[in-house]
Design a protein around this motif. Sequence first.
Motif, PDB file in Angstrom:
ATOM      1  N   GLN A  84       0.804  -1.214   0.000  1.00  0.00           N
ATOM      2  CA  GLN A  84       0.000   0.000   0.000  1.00  0.00           C
ATOM      3  C   GLN A  84       0.842   1.272   0.000  1.00  0.00           C
ATOM      4  O   GLN A  84       0.347   2.341  -0.345  1.00  0.00           O
ATOM      5  CB  GLN A  84      -0.942  -0.006   1.200  1.00  0.00           C
ATOM      6  CG  GLN A  84      -1.995  -1.087   1.092  1.00  0.00           C
ATOM      7  CD  GLN A  84      -3.013  -1.036   2.211  1.00  0.00           C
ATOM      8  OE1 GLN A  84      -3.204  -0.007   2.850  1.00  0.00           O
ATOM      9  NE2 GLN A  84      -3.672  -2.153   2.451  1.00  0.00           N
ATOM     10  N   GLU A  85       2.117   1.151   0.366  1.00  0.00           N
ATOM     11  CA  GLU A  85       2.990   2.323   0.382  1.00  0.00           C
ATOM     12  C   GLU A  85       3.157   2.875  -1.029  1.00  0.00           C
ATOM     13  O   GLU A  85       3.495   2.149  -1.962  1.00  0.00           O
ATOM     14  CB  GLU A  85       4.364   1.955   0.947  1.00  0.00           C
ATOM     15  CG  GLU A  85       5.351   3.094   0.899  1.00  0.00           C
ATOM     16  CD  GLU A  85       6.782   2.676   1.206  1.00  0.00           C
ATOM     17  OE1 GLU A  85       7.600   3.580   1.383  1.00  0.00           O
ATOM     18  OE2 GLU A  85       7.069   1.466   1.257  1.00  0.00           O
ATOM     19  N   MET A  86       2.893   4.175  -1.175  1.00  0.00           N
ATOM     20  CA  MET A  86       3.095   4.844  -2.457  1.00  0.00           C
ATOM     21  C   MET A  86       4.312   5.742  -2.359  1.00  0.00           C
ATOM     22  O   MET A  86       4.410   6.570  -1.452  1.00  0.00           O
ATOM     23  CB  MET A  86       1.868   5.672  -2.843  1.00  0.00           C
ATOM     24  CG  MET A  86       0.675   4.852  -3.203  1.00  0.00           C
ATOM     25  SD  MET A  86      -0.609   5.928  -3.868  1.00  0.00           S
ATOM     26  CE  MET A  86      -1.757   4.709  -4.437  1.00  0.00           C
ATOM     27  N   VAL A  87       5.240   5.559  -3.295  1.00  0.00           N
ATOM     28  CA  VAL A  87       6.459   6.355  -3.323  1.00  0.00           C
ATOM     29  C   VAL A  87       6.389   7.253  -4.554  1.00  0.00           C
ATOM     30  O   VAL A  87       6.376   6.754  -5.689  1.00  0.00           O
ATOM     31  CB  VAL A  87       7.713   5.446  -3.387  1.00  0.00           C
ATOM     32  CG1 VAL A  87       8.975   6.292  -3.441  1.00  0.00           C
ATOM     33  CG2 VAL A  87       7.733   4.473  -2.210  1.00  0.00           C
ATOM     34  N   LEU A  88       6.311   8.554  -4.320  1.00  0.00           N
ATOM     35  CA  LEU A  88       6.286   9.483  -5.449  1.00  0.00           C
ATOM     36  C   LEU A  88       7.621   9.428  -6.180  1.00  0.00           C
ATOM     37  O   LEU A  88       8.673   9.294  -5.546  1.00  0.00           O
ATOM     38  CB  LEU A  88       6.012  10.905  -4.966  1.00  0.00           C
ATOM     39  CG  LEU A  88       4.658  11.140  -4.304  1.00  0.00           C
ATOM     40  CD1 LEU A  88       4.577  12.567  -3.784  1.00  0.00           C
ATOM     41  CD2 LEU A  88       3.529  10.853  -5.273  1.00  0.00           C
ATOM     42  N   VAL A  89       7.582   9.521  -7.491  1.00  0.00           N
ATOM     43  CA  VAL A  89       8.798   9.510  -8.304  1.00  0.00           C
ATOM     44  C   VAL A  89       8.856  10.803  -9.114  1.00  0.00           C
ATOM     45  O   VAL A  89       7.852  11.484  -9.286  1.00  0.00           O
ATOM     46  CB  VAL A  89       8.854   8.273  -9.240  1.00  0.00           C
ATOM     47  CG1 VAL A  89       8.843   6.987  -8.442  1.00  0.00           C
ATOM     48  CG2 VAL A  89       7.710   8.274 -10.239  1.00  0.00           C
ATOM     49  N   SER A  90      10.032  11.129  -9.594  1.00  0.00           N
ATOM     50  CA  SER A  90      10.161  12.288 -10.471  1.00  0.00           C
ATOM     51  C   SER A  90       9.363  12.020 -11.737  1.00  0.00           C
ATOM     52  O   SER A  90       9.608  11.020 -12.417  1.00  0.00           O
ATOM     53  CB  SER A  90      11.627  12.529 -10.834  1.00  0.00           C
ATOM     54  OG  SER A  90      12.378  12.825  -9.690  1.00  0.00           O
ATOM     55  N   PRO A  91       8.409  12.885 -12.050  1.00  0.00           N
ATOM     56  CA  PRO A  91       7.583  12.645 -13.242  1.00  0.00           C
ATOM     57  C   PRO A  91       8.427  12.634 -14.514  1.00  0.00           C
ATOM     58  O   PRO A  91       9.270  13.496 -14.723  1.00  0.00           O
ATOM     59  CB  PRO A  91       6.611  13.819 -13.263  1.00  0.00           C
ATOM     60  CG  PRO A  91       6.717  14.468 -11.932  1.00  0.00           C
ATOM     61  CD  PRO A  91       8.052  14.110 -11.367  1.00  0.00           C
ATOM     62  N   ARG A  92       8.211  11.610 -15.323  1.00  0.00           N
ATOM     63  CA  ARG A  92       8.873  11.511 -16.623  1.00  0.00           C
ATOM     64  C   ARG A  92       7.825  11.159 -17.658  1.00  0.00           C
ATOM     65  O   ARG A  92       6.995  10.295 -17.420  1.00  0.00           O
ATOM     66  CB  ARG A  92       9.924  10.402 -16.615  1.00  0.00           C
ATOM     67  CG  ARG A  92      11.124  10.710 -15.779  1.00  0.00           C
ATOM     68  CD  ARG A  92      12.153   9.630 -15.946  1.00  0.00           C
ATOM     69  NE  ARG A  92      13.300   9.911 -15.103  1.00  0.00           N
ATOM     70  CZ  ARG A  92      14.336   9.143 -14.997  1.00  0.00           C
ATOM     71  NH1 ARG A  92      14.395   8.011 -15.675  1.00  0.00           N
ATOM     72  NH2 ARG A  92      15.338   9.469 -14.211  1.00  0.00           N
ATOM     73  N   PRO A  93       7.864  11.800 -18.813  1.00  0.00           N
ATOM     74  CA  PRO A  93       6.892  11.447 -19.846  1.00  0.00           C
ATOM     75  C   PRO A  93       7.023   9.961 -20.199  1.00  0.00           C
ATOM     76  O   PRO A  93       8.127   9.436 -20.363  1.00  0.00           O
ATOM     77  CB  PRO A  93       7.283  12.317 -21.044  1.00  0.00           C
ATOM     78  CG  PRO A  93       8.156  13.389 -20.488  1.00  0.00           C
ATOM     79  CD  PRO A  93       8.800  12.828 -19.265  1.00  0.00           C
ATOM     80  N   ARG A  94       5.889   9.289 -20.293  1.00  0.00           N
ATOM     81  CA  ARG A  94       5.906   7.854 -20.611  1.00  0.00           C
ATOM     82  C   ARG A  94       4.542   7.486 -21.183  1.00  0.00           C
ATOM     83  O   ARG A  94       3.519   7.747 -20.575  1.00  0.00           O
ATOM     84  CB  ARG A  94       6.170   7.055 -19.335  1.00  0.00           C
ATOM     85  CG  ARG A  94       6.080   5.562 -19.459  1.00  0.00           C
ATOM     86  CD  ARG A  94       7.227   4.949 -20.181  1.00  0.00           C
ATOM     87  NE  ARG A  94       8.456   5.180 -19.429  1.00  0.00           N
ATOM     88  CZ  ARG A  94       9.608   4.650 -19.752  1.00  0.00           C
ATOM     89  NH1 ARG A  94       9.699   3.874 -20.805  1.00  0.00           N
ATOM     90  NH2 ARG A  94      10.684   4.904 -19.063  1.00  0.00           N
TER      91      ARG A  94
END
Length: 108
Positions: A84-94
């Motif tokens: 359930q843990e959500m880890v935000l990441v640096s947004p990258r276009p994908r």
Amino acid sequence: MGVDSVDDLRGWQKDHVAAQKKRGIKPELRHTTRMVPKRRDEVLDGGSLYWVIKGYTAVRQPLIDIRPFVDGEGVSRCHLVYGQEMVLVSPRPRRAFQGWRYLDPKDA
């Protein structure tokens, strides 16, 4: 399932877990796919499921288990069980994709 934000994803998952509890099912988050990883042990040793939201990688959730199975129509599939843990990441276009991406730790 389509979501507009990480908060939408969080809300959907919270509702999903609550519905499982209400039905008396052990609550867990899982995604069903046909693609079973060939490098299962590596994936479970620190791997994550990355969510692409509105064209950008936005968040990841650590994988807990990978459970291959055959569905009622005889098609091989697997459940990706994630925490359930959500880890935000640096947004990258994908663009949206299916299948496995094996990232070097420095790229993850």
